[in-house]
Design a protein around this motif. Structure first.
Motif, PDB file in Angstrom:
ATOM      1  N   LEU A 118       0.872  -1.364   0.119  1.00 53.64           N
ATOM      2  CA  LEU A 118       0.132   0.070  -0.020  1.00 53.64           C
ATOM      3  C   LEU A 118       0.848   1.213  -0.029  1.00 53.64           C
ATOM      4  CD1 LEU A 118      -2.960  -1.135   2.561  1.00 53.64           C
ATOM      5  CD2 LEU A 118      -3.060  -0.896  -0.043  1.00 53.64           C
ATOM      6  N   TYR A 119       1.907   1.209   0.988  1.00 52.28           N
ATOM      7  CA  TYR A 119       2.759   2.437   0.786  1.00 52.28           C
ATOM      8  C   TYR A 119       3.464   2.648  -0.394  1.00 52.28           C
ATOM      9  CZ  TYR A 119       2.448   1.936   5.836  1.00 52.28           C
ATOM     10  OH  TYR A 119       1.951   1.924   7.239  1.00 52.28           O
ATOM     11  N   LEU A 120       3.877   1.426  -1.048  1.00 54.65           N
ATOM     12  CA  LEU A 120       4.845   1.550  -2.377  1.00 54.65           C
ATOM     13  C   LEU A 120       3.928   1.964  -3.272  1.00 54.65           C
ATOM     14  CD1 LEU A 120       7.254   1.241  -3.979  1.00 54.65           C
ATOM     15  CD2 LEU A 120       6.701  -1.097  -4.280  1.00 54.65           C
ATOM     16  N   GLY A 121       2.529   1.610  -3.274  1.00 56.29           N
ATOM     17  CA  GLY A 121       1.582   2.109  -4.315  1.00 56.29           C
ATOM     18  C   GLY A 121       1.077   3.476  -4.345  1.00 56.29           C
ATOM     19  N   ARG A 122       1.251   4.042  -3.029  1.00 51.95           N
ATOM     20  CA  ARG A 122       0.813   5.616  -2.624  1.00 51.95           C
ATOM     21  C   ARG A 122       2.096   6.251  -3.205  1.00 51.95           C
ATOM     22  NH1 ARG A 122      -2.993   8.474  -2.325  1.00 51.95           N
ATOM     23  NH2 ARG A 122      -2.231   9.605  -0.508  1.00 51.95           N
ATOM     24  N   ILE A 123       3.387   5.743  -2.800  1.00 48.63           N
ATOM     25  CA  ILE A 123       4.580   6.663  -3.594  1.00 48.63           C
ATOM     26  C   ILE A 123       4.634   6.633  -4.921  1.00 48.63           C
ATOM     27  CG2 ILE A 123       7.097   6.352  -3.386  1.00 48.63           C
ATOM     28  CD1 ILE A 123       7.181   5.313  -0.930  1.00 48.63           C
ATOM     29  N   LEU A 124       4.394   5.709  -5.726  1.00 46.88           N
ATOM     30  CA  LEU A 124       4.479   5.498  -7.043  1.00 46.88           C
ATOM     31  C   LEU A 124       3.089   6.382  -7.657  1.00 46.88           C
ATOM     32  CD1 LEU A 124       5.006   1.577  -7.801  1.00 46.88           C
ATOM     33  CD2 LEU A 124       6.525   3.600  -8.172  1.00 46.88           C
ATOM     34  N   THR A 125       2.130   6.325  -7.243  1.00 51.12           N
ATOM     35  CA  THR A 125       1.026   7.310  -7.750  1.00 51.12           C
ATOM     36  C   THR A 125       1.307   8.696  -7.137  1.00 51.12           C
ATOM     37  OG1 THR A 125      -0.253   6.730  -5.734  1.00 51.12           O
ATOM     38  CG2 THR A 125      -0.894   5.708  -7.809  1.00 51.12           C
ATOM     39  N   GLY A 126       2.000   8.845  -6.146  1.00 53.22           N
ATOM     40  CA  GLY A 126       2.492  10.256  -6.084  1.00 53.22           C
ATOM     41  C   GLY A 126       3.551  10.549  -7.027  1.00 53.22           C
ATOM     42  N   ILE A 127       4.928  10.004  -7.355  1.00 52.05           N
ATOM     43  CA  ILE A 127       5.613  10.211  -8.049  1.00 52.05           C
ATOM     44  C   ILE A 127       5.002  10.682  -9.776  1.00 52.05           C
ATOM     45  CG2 ILE A 127       7.456   9.113  -9.691  1.00 52.05           C
ATOM     46  CD1 ILE A 127       8.395   7.446  -7.360  1.00 52.05           C
ATOM     47  N   ALA A 128       4.086   9.932 -10.160  1.00 51.13           N
ATOM     48  CA  ALA A 128       3.260  10.059 -11.368  1.00 51.13           C
ATOM     49  C   ALA A 128       2.517  11.491 -11.010  1.00 51.13           C
ATOM     50  CB  ALA A 128       2.218   8.814 -11.706  1.00 51.13           C
ATOM     51  N   SER A 129       2.138  11.594 -10.331  1.00 53.53           N
ATOM     52  CA  SER A 129       1.178  13.063 -10.089  1.00 53.53           C
ATOM     53  C   SER A 129       2.167  14.225  -9.982  1.00 53.53           C
ATOM     54  CB  SER A 129       0.626  13.008  -8.765  1.00 53.53           C
ATOM     55  OG  SER A 129      -0.595  11.750  -8.795  1.00 53.53           O
ATOM     56  N   GLY A 130       3.566  13.867  -9.297  1.00 56.53           N
ATOM     57  CA  GLY A 130       4.325  15.070  -9.290  1.00 56.53           C
ATOM     58  C   GLY A 130       5.039  15.545 -10.820  1.00 56.53           C
ATOM     59  N   MET A 131       4.989  14.278 -11.367  1.00 58.39           N
ATOM     60  CA  MET A 131       5.664  14.345 -12.898  1.00 58.39           C
ATOM     61  C   MET A 131       4.692  15.176 -13.555  1.00 58.39           C
ATOM     62  SD  MET A 131       7.299  10.643 -13.339  1.00 58.39           S
ATOM     63  CE  MET A 131       7.701  10.591 -15.447  1.00 58.39           C
ATOM     64  N   THR A 132       3.100  14.815 -13.544  1.00 62.58           N
ATOM     65  CA  THR A 132       2.333  15.540 -14.188  1.00 62.58           C
ATOM     66  C   THR A 132       2.030  16.796 -13.986  1.00 62.58           C
ATOM     67  OG1 THR A 132       0.593  14.592 -12.700  1.00 62.58           O
ATOM     68  CG2 THR A 132       0.825  13.382 -14.725  1.00 62.58           C
ATOM     69  N   ALA A 133       2.198  17.049 -12.360  1.00 65.70           N
ATOM     70  CA  ALA A 133       1.936  18.536 -11.926  1.00 65.70           C
ATOM     71  C   ALA A 133       3.156  19.287 -12.619  1.00 65.70           C
ATOM     72  CB  ALA A 133       2.112  18.401 -10.647  1.00 65.70           C
ATOM     73  N   ALA A 134       4.103  18.771 -12.893  1.00 65.33           N
ATOM     74  CA  ALA A 134       5.373  19.815 -13.320  1.00 65.33           C
ATOM     75  C   ALA A 134       5.382  19.842 -14.964  1.00 65.33           C
ATOM     76  CB  ALA A 134       6.646  19.173 -12.824  1.00 65.33           C
TER      77      ALA A 134
END
Length: 493
Positions: A118-134
């Motif tokens: 669950l933690y890793l899934g949240r980190i990965l979706t967070g990474i994707a979100s940071g990439m799209t936000a930038a």
């Protein structure tokens, strides 16, 4: 090539067809839909994980705290990663690459057998979100024409809010695992659609690929548009720039827009929007506001969606600065109202923690937490104040921070600087979300809202002194403003 196409332009007026531009924008901002969806994923999921039969998945307060916050750390990493990808692979490719951690993260969340999944899934979706936000705001800004850039520039924020609203709605219908699986669909659709969309013309010209840039502009503007003149303006702007180096940062042309963007992203988070949304139910408990937990988040999302849609309709008519002033003023008034209310009104002595966040009343009652007393008219004050904070933020400092970053950054810094802004923003969000409840427990709810009201005043002053009005200006005119320090006009020398 340009000379061969020039006669075509004389067949009609230099009118621009925006249909394909809208399609390209829609394809890109699907990434922001995934961002909004993933951000609030814990909201309907935490109650189930608290009573999960599998001990390897069951969560208590410390686990829930990390489950909710590691997304911000992943987003910070994604934003910094986009600093490299935006210039090396291009804005469009950076957005497409984000579909990989988004899809894998959603799969891990849906198939999780242990908490680390669950933690890793949240980190990965967070990474994707940071990439799209930038990446997405820059891509949308660079493909947009000045007449519609304000509306299209607000689309990332609108679709992010719509993604959150969709998550809340599906959370009423789907089990938490299928809720994660559903989160894969927007990212996969984005990946497919972007395969048929053009790259940013400004990025292509910066890489010496004029022929591709010409075709991209023709596709985006239509064959009857005066896209050759636009191409020449872009080439002229880029020819006056080189690859940014550390020594270049001493030049006002570079450091002023970068500093403005960084401070705006910092102020955006310091208005308190993230902890307010994350701790909405504990805030309402402490202020004696009673809302059913499974509906209050959806109500908040509806208010946010309404306000960003209003902002989108006004962006190119009212201007960026007027909306920022309005946004800051509304947040100041609402935070002051909550500060006075929570400082003068006795609050319940219950200890609201992460374990009660978004938990159904039936679960709370089984743990000894009672429902709020019957409706008291005075509770309208914190309820309306919270709605005004969210409304004010979403019609100004929410969408315009994204838009202005993509507009004012010079091309040489447009690849790396957004990643820096997003990284700083999400680190700030992580800190505020972790500290908020500790401050409330130690000093009371009025302290953070007093701090947020001070930040709102600072945001108003900063807008008045340092933020330029970019309504109706081309990116080249905005760059010329920072180069000359006095005018938006481009001299045709």
């Amino acid at each position: 090539m340009a000379g061969e196409r020039a006669p075509l332009l004389k067949k009609g007026s230099a009118s621009t067809s925006n249909a394909k531009l809208y399609l390209a924008t829609f394809s890109a901002v699907l990434g922001n839909f995934s961002f909004g969806y993933s951000l609030v994923y814990p909201s309907p999921v935490i109650p189930y994980l608290q009573v999960e039969d599998n001990p390897n998945l069951r969560m208590d307060t410390p686990h829930i705290a990390w489950f909710g916050s590691v997304f911000s750390l992943g987003a910070a990493m994604g934003g910094l990663g986009a600093m490299l990808l935006n210039d090396k692979t291009g804005r469009k490719m950076s957005i497409m690459i984000s579909a990989v951690p988004s899809t894998v993260g959603s799969l891990l969340l849906g198939a999780a057998q242990t908490r680390w999944m669950l933690y890793l899934g949240r980190i990965l979706t967070g990474i994707a979100s940071g990439m799209t936000a930038a990446s997405i705001p820059v891509y949308v800004s660079e493909i947009s024409s000045p007449s519609v850039r304000g509306v299209l520039g607000s689309c990332p924020q609108v679709t992010a809010v719509f993604g959150s609203l969709t998550l809340y709605a599906l959370g009423l219908l789907l089990p938490w695992r299928w809720l994660a699986v559903a989160g894969e669909l927007p990212a996969l659709l984005m990946l497919v659609l972007l395969c048929f969309m053009p790259k940013s013309p400004r990025y292509l010209i910066s890489k010496g690929r004029q022929e591709e840039a010409l075709k991209a502009l023709e596709w985006l503007r239509g064959r009857d548009a005066n896209f050759i003149a636009e191409l020449k303006n872009i080439e002229k702007s880029i020819s006056s720039q080189g690859n940014i180096s550390w020594s270049d940062l001493a030049m006002p042309y570079y450091y002023k827009p970068i500093v403005i963007s960084v401070i705006m992203w910092l102020l955006q988070q310091m208005t308190g929007i993230t902890p307010i949304l994350v701790y909405l139910e504990p805030i309402f408990h402490r202020t004696k506001v009673t809302l059913e937990p499974r509906y209050d988040a959806a109500l908040v999302a509806l208010v946010r969606l309404l306000s960003v849609m209003i902002a989108a309709s006004l962006m190119d008519r009212a201007g960026r600065k007027r909306l920022l002033f309005t946004s800051g003023f509304l947040m100041f008034l609402a935070c002051q109202a909550l500060t006075i209310y929570t400082h003068t009104t006795p609050c319940p002595s219950i200890n609201i923690t992460h374990s009660q966040l978004h938990t159904p009343f039936s679960i709370l009652q089984s743990h000894g937490v009672q429902q709020s007393p019957p409706f008291d008219p005075i509770t309208v004050i914190p309820l309306l104040s919270t709605m005004v904070i969210i409304f004010g933020y979403a019609m100004g400092w929410g969408p315009i921070t994204w838009l202005l970053m993509s507009e004012i950054l010079p091309l040489g810094a447009r690849g790396k600087a957004p990643g820096l802004c997003v990284g700083i923003s999400w680190v700030t969000a992580f800190i505020l979300t972790q500290v908020f409840m500790h401050v409330v427990e130690a000093y009371g709810l009025f302290v953070p809202f007093l701090f947020f009201s001070v930040v709102a005043v600072i945001s108003i002053l900063f807008t008045a002194l340092y933020v330029p009005e970019t309504k109706g200006r081309s990116l080249e005119e905005i760059e010329n403003y920072f180069r000359t320090g006095r005018t938006f006009t481009i001299n045709d020398n």
